[in-house]
Design an enzyme around this catalytic site. Structure first.
Site, PDB file in Angstrom:
ATOM      1  N   ASP B  71      61.293  60.515  31.341  1.00 13.88           N
ATOM      2  CA  ASP B  71      60.856  59.671  32.449  1.00 13.88           C
ATOM      3  C   ASP B  71      59.808  60.450  33.248  1.00 13.88           C
ATOM      4  O   ASP B  71      60.135  61.443  33.911  1.00 13.88           O
ATOM      5  CB  ASP B  71      62.066  59.335  33.329  1.00 13.88           C
ATOM      6  CG  ASP B  71      61.716  58.388  34.470  1.00 13.88           C
ATOM      7  OD1 ASP B  71      60.509  58.230  34.776  1.00 13.88           O
ATOM      8  OD2 ASP B  71      62.646  57.813  35.060  1.00 13.88           O
ATOM      9  N   ASN B  98      49.837  56.412  30.509  1.00  9.24           N
ATOM     10  CA  ASN B  98      49.841  54.953  30.500  1.00  9.24           C
ATOM     11  C   ASN B  98      51.044  54.370  31.242  1.00  9.24           C
ATOM     12  O   ASN B  98      50.952  53.280  31.808  1.00  9.24           O
ATOM     13  CB  ASN B  98      49.823  54.471  29.040  1.00  9.24           C
ATOM     14  CG  ASN B  98      50.204  53.022  28.897  1.00  9.24           C
ATOM     15  OD1 ASN B  98      49.433  52.127  29.227  1.00  9.24           O
ATOM     16  ND2 ASN B  98      51.419  52.778  28.418  1.00  9.24           N
ATOM     17  N   TYR B 170      51.510  49.310  44.103  1.00  8.48           N
ATOM     18  CA  TYR B 170      50.824  49.569  42.836  1.00  8.48           C
ATOM     19  C   TYR B 170      49.366  49.952  43.086  1.00  8.48           C
ATOM     20  O   TYR B 170      48.869  50.958  42.577  1.00  8.48           O
ATOM     21  CB  TYR B 170      50.910  48.310  41.971  1.00  8.48           C
ATOM     22  CG  TYR B 170      50.279  48.429  40.597  1.00  8.48           C
ATOM     23  CD1 TYR B 170      50.969  49.033  39.555  1.00  8.48           C
ATOM     24  CD2 TYR B 170      49.008  47.897  40.343  1.00  8.48           C
ATOM     25  CE1 TYR B 170      50.403  49.130  38.282  1.00  8.48           C
ATOM     26  CE2 TYR B 170      48.435  47.988  39.079  1.00  8.48           C
ATOM     27  CZ  TYR B 170      49.132  48.600  38.055  1.00  8.48           C
ATOM     28  OH  TYR B 170      48.576  48.693  36.806  1.00  8.48           O
ATOM     29  N   GLY B 171      48.670  49.127  43.924  1.00  8.25           N
ATOM     30  CA  GLY B 171      47.245  49.341  44.153  1.00  8.25           C
ATOM     31  C   GLY B 171      46.962  50.693  44.799  1.00  8.25           C
ATOM     32  O   GLY B 171      46.048  51.420  44.388  1.00  8.25           O
ATOM     33  N   ALA B 172      47.776  51.056  45.790  1.00 10.05           N
ATOM     34  CA  ALA B 172      47.560  52.342  46.476  1.00 10.05           C
ATOM     35  C   ALA B 172      47.793  53.503  45.514  1.00 10.05           C
ATOM     36  O   ALA B 172      47.041  54.490  45.501  1.00 10.05           O
ATOM     37  CB  ALA B 172      48.487  52.452  47.684  1.00 10.05           C
ATOM     38  N   LYS B 174      47.552  53.453  42.220  1.00  7.84           N
ATOM     39  CA  LYS B 174      46.502  53.488  41.200  1.00  7.84           C
ATOM     40  C   LYS B 174      45.159  53.954  41.797  1.00  7.84           C
ATOM     41  O   LYS B 174      44.353  54.591  41.111  1.00  7.84           O
ATOM     42  CB  LYS B 174      46.336  52.103  40.554  1.00  7.84           C
ATOM     43  CG  LYS B 174      47.463  51.752  39.572  1.00  7.84           C
ATOM     44  CD  LYS B 174      47.414  52.632  38.316  1.00  7.84           C
ATOM     45  CE  LYS B 174      48.379  52.150  37.242  1.00  7.84           C
ATOM     46  NZ  LYS B 174      48.397  53.023  36.046  1.00  7.84           N
TER      47      LYS B 174
END
Lengths: 372, 254
Positions: B71, B98, B170-172, B174
Site C-alpha cells: 500500500d 499510478n 483529489y485535485g489539491a 494531484k
C-alpha cells in the site's frame, strides 16, 4: 573515539579527517567533501541497499528461539542460499558478546523464520556459521525478507534502526547485509556539487557482508566472500580516469575490495561484470586502482582498519588514531569519517585500464606514469 | 560495435525490450492496462496493489508479470515494495506512480470533507509517490548512468490544474504531485532521470465510476488507449538510451 549513538546519516557537524598523499593531516567538515575533489577525479560508491537481514524465529528440532543474521552470499542474484550467523535468545539490547549460544545446528535442521522456511545445508567454518537454504519461490522469499526481516541492530545505537536508516541516499539493489555506511556521507546536493566541478561519480554494487558478530573466532573469519557487480559505465569511467591521470576515490572499504579484486584477477584491468571478492586487504596489499578512500573511523583490529594499512604505513596510522582521539571523532556506522589518500611511497607506476588481451605483451613501453 | 548486432536490427530497436518497469495500482484501471501494454511490448513488469487476492489473480493470468502486495499510502510499505521490485527486476528503468485515491465518495465540497479523507488522498497521491520514488531513486540513477536515462511517470489529472467543485481532496493532492514532478524533474536533470506528469484524460475506470457514477462509459476513453499513449511518451523520452549497455560499452571503449 566515542560511539555514534544516533542513526543520523549526515549530522551537520560530522567531521572528516583528511590525510593527503604526503601524509599531511587536516580537519574538515564532512559536508565539504566535494570541495576536496579535483576536476577529472572519479568517486566510486557502493550502491547496494541494505537487506533487513535479521530474522527471528524458531529452530524446529529444539523448539528454541533463534535470531538468524544473513551474513554472506556467493551470487548477487541467488535468493535461496545464504551464509548466516545464528544467535540464541535475546535481542540487540543485549551485547552480542553476552547473548546465549544458539542450539546445536546440524545439516537438515529446519528453521521457521516468520513466513520463511529454511534448511541448514552445512555447518561452515564455525558452529554458528551455517549455509541456509530458503524454501519457496523467489517471489515468496523476497516478500518474506521484505516483510519479516529487520535491519541488523547495534547495541551502541539508542533506538531501533528502521530500514530507511540503513539505506544510503544512492541505495539501489538490496543485496548488502549491513549498510555500506561510508556512503552515508553522500547526498544528492553533494553529487550535484561534484558534477559542477567535473568530478565524475559512479557506483558499483557490492554485497557488503556482516561486519562483526561479537564472537572473536567468528570475527576472525570476516570479511566473508562478497559478490560484486561492476557496471559498464563504472568500468569505462575507471579506464578514462586512469588515462587522464585523475584520482580514483573509493567511498568505503567494499569499493576498495571490489576494484582491487578485479584488478588482481585481470592484471590491473577492471572489467565490467559480476565476480566474487575473496581476498583480504591489508598492509601487504599493493593497491593497483584506488588512489584514495573515504571511510568511517574504525578501531584497530577490525578488518576495516586493517584495510587502511594498504593506504598508509603503520606509523602514520597511529598518528591518525591519536588525531581522531584528540579531536573526539565518533566511530561506528553513523560516526565521523576519514579521507585517506594512498601515501606517496605506496604509489607505483600505473597501468592503464587495458583489456585483458592487451596485457599479454604488457611491456614498460606501454605503461605510463601519472606525474603529479 | 558488436558484429552480432546487424545494422537493420539496431534501426528497429524496440525501446521496451528488457526495459524494467514498475507500476503502482496495477490491478485495475489504467494500471492494469499499462501492465498489459508494457508486457506486450516485451518490457519486464512489476506491479503493486493493495489487495492480495487481486495481485494473485493477475499473476495467474499473466505469469510473466511480477506481483507485489503493498500500500503506497503506508510509510512502512515503501521500502518493502522497493525491495521486492528490485528483487524481481534486478534494477529499475521506469517507475509509474499510478495508484490514486479519489478522496471522499461520493465527491464532497471541501467544507464537507473530513480531514481524514484529505490526509488519505495526500498519503496516496503525494507522499506515496514521493516515498517510493525516493526509495527507488538510487536504482533509477544507476540505470541512467548505465543506459543513458531513466524515467518516473506520475499519473496526473486535469483536476490538478482546474478548480473543479467537489474535487478538492483529489485535485489539491494531484496539483501538489504535479508541482513535485516539475521540481524533481528540474533537480534530476544532471542525473538524467526525468520526472514527468501524464494526464490520461477521463477514462472508463473504477475511479471515474466512483467519482461520476452516472457517466456514460461509452463516452469515456478506454484505459487501453491511454496506456498506449503513455507507452509512446515513454518511448519518446528514452530515445537516447543505449540499446544494450554491453554494446554501448564496446562502442565507447574503441
Amino acid at each position: 573515539m566515542r560511539a555514534a549513538s544516533l542513526p543520523v546519516q549526515r549530522a551537520a557537524d560530522a567531521k572528516l579527517l583528511v590525510v593527503n598523499r604526503r601524509g599531511d593531516l587536516e580537519h574538515q567538515l564532512r559536508s565539504e567533501f566535494a570541495s576536496l575533489l579535483h576536476p577529472g577525479d572519479l568517486v566510486i560508491a557502493n550502491n547496494a541497499a541494505t537487506l533487513p537481514a535479521s530474522l527471528f524465529g524458531t529452530h524446529i528440532p529444539s523448539g528454541r528461539s533463534v535470531e538468524v543474521r544473513l551474513a554472506g552470499r556467493d551470487s548477487l542474484s541467488d535468493t535461496r542460499h545464504f551464509s548466516v550467523v545464528v544467535f540464541g535468545e535475546g535481542d540487540f539490547r543485549m551485547r552480542t558478546e553476552d547473548r546465549p549460544k544458539p542450539p546445536q545446528l546440524s545439516p537438515g535442521d529446519k528453521l521457521a523464520l516468520g513466513p520463511l522456511r529454511g534448511t541448514v545445508m552445512r555447518v561452515l567454518s564455525h558452529p554458528r556459521l551455517i549455509s541456509l537454504q530458503f524454501e519457496g519461490s523467489p517471489r515468496a522469499i523476497w516478500e518474506g525478507l521484505a516483510r519479516h526481516g529487520r535491519p541488523i541492530q547495534y547495541a551502541h545505537i539508542a533506538v531501533p534502526l528502521a530500514v530507511w536508516d540503513t539505506w544510503t541516499s544512492i541505495a539501489g539493489p538490496p543485496v548488502a547485509f549491513e549498510p555500506p555506511s561510508a556512503g552515508f556521507v553522500l547526498d544528492w546536493a553533494m553529487l550535484a556539487s561534484m558534477a559542477e566541478r567535473n568530478t565524475r561519480f559512479e557506483t558499483i554494487t557490492h554485497a557488503a557482508g556482516i561486519s562483526s558478530t561479537g564472537d572473536p573466532e567468528l570475527d576472525a573469519l570476516l570479511p566473508l566472500d562478497e559478490p560484486y557487480w561492476i557496471s559498464h559505465s563504472a568500468a569505462l569511467a575507471i579506464k578514462q580516469t586512469r588515462e587522464r591521470c585523475g584520482r580514483i576515490i573509493a567511498v568505503g572499504t567494499t569499493v576498495v575490495r571490489a576494484l582491487e579484486h578485479a584488478a588482481a584477477v585481470f592484471d590491473g584491468f577492471v572489467p565490467a561484470g559480476e565476480r566474487l571478492a575473496t581476498q583480504k586487504i591489508g598492509a601487504s596489499t599493493r593497491l593497483r586502482v584506488v588512489d584514495g578512500i573515504v571511510s568511517g573511523t574504525h578501531e584497530p583490529g577490525t578488518s576495516h582498519y586493517e584495510l587502511l594499512r594498504a593506504f598508509v604505513d603503520d606509523e602514520k596510522l597511529r598518528l591518525i588514531d591519536r588525531e581522531l582521539d584528540a579531536h573526539q571523532y565518533r566511530t561506528h556506522e553513523f560516526g565521523d569519517s576519514v579521507f585517506v589518500e594512498k601515501g606517496d611511497h605506496q604509489t607505483r607506476p600505473r597501468a592503464g585500464n587495458r583489456a585483458p588481451h592487451e596485457t599479454a605483451d604488457f611491456s614498460n613501453s606501454r605503461r605510463f606514469t601519472c606525474m603529479s | 560495435v558488436s558484429t552480432s548486432t546487424p545494422y537493420w536490427s539496431r534501426q528497429t530497436h524496440n525501446p521496451f525490450d528488457s526495459l524494467r518497469v514498475a507500476i503502482t495500482g496495477g490491478t485495475s484501471g489504467l494500471g492494469l492496462a499499462l501492465v498489459h501494454e508494457l508486457l506486450n511490448r516485451t518490457a519486464q513488469v512489476a506491479f503493486v496493489a493493495r489487495t492480495r487476492d487481486n495481485v494473485e489473480r493477475l499473476i495467474r493470468e499473466l505469469p510473466e508479470a511480477h506481483g507485489i502486495v503493498g500500500d503506497v499510502s503506508v510509510k512502512e510499505d515503501a521500502h518493502p515494495i522497493a525491495m521486492q521490485v528490485l528483487g524481481a527486476l534486478g534494477g529499475l528503468d521506469v517507475l509509474i506512480n499510478n495508484a490514486s485515491d479519489l478522496g471522499p465518495t461520493p465527491l464532497a465540497l471541501l467544507a464537507d470533507t473530513e480531514c481524514e479523507d484529505v490526509e488519505r488522498a495526500l498519503a496516496t497521491n503525494l507522499l506515496g509517490p514521493f516515498r517510493l520514488t525516493k526509495a527507488l531513486l538510487g536504482s533509477l540513477a544507476a540505470s541512467a548512468r548505465e543506459r543513458g536515462g531513466a524515467l518516473v511517470v506520475n499519473i496526473s489529472s486535469d483536476a490538478a490544474i482546474n478548480a473543479y467543485s467537489r474535487w478538492g481532496a483529489y485535485g489539491a493532492s494531484k496539483a501538489a504531485l504535479l508541482h513535485l514532478s516539475r521540481i524533481w524533474d528540474e533537480e534530476l536533470a544532471t542525473a538524467r532521470v526525468r520526472v514527468l506528469s501524464f494526464d490520461p484524460g477521463d477514462m472508463d475506470t473504477p475511479l471515474h465510476a466512483a467519482a461520476v457514477p452516472d457517466a456514460d462509459p461509452s463516452m469515456l476513453k478506454r484505459p487501453a488507449t491511454a496506456a498506449r499513449e503513455l507507452a509512446r511518451v515513454i518511448a519518446d523520452v528514452l530515445p537516447q538510451r543505449g540499446p544494450d549497455p554491453k554494446t554501448k560499452f564496446r562502442a565507447a571503449s574503441q
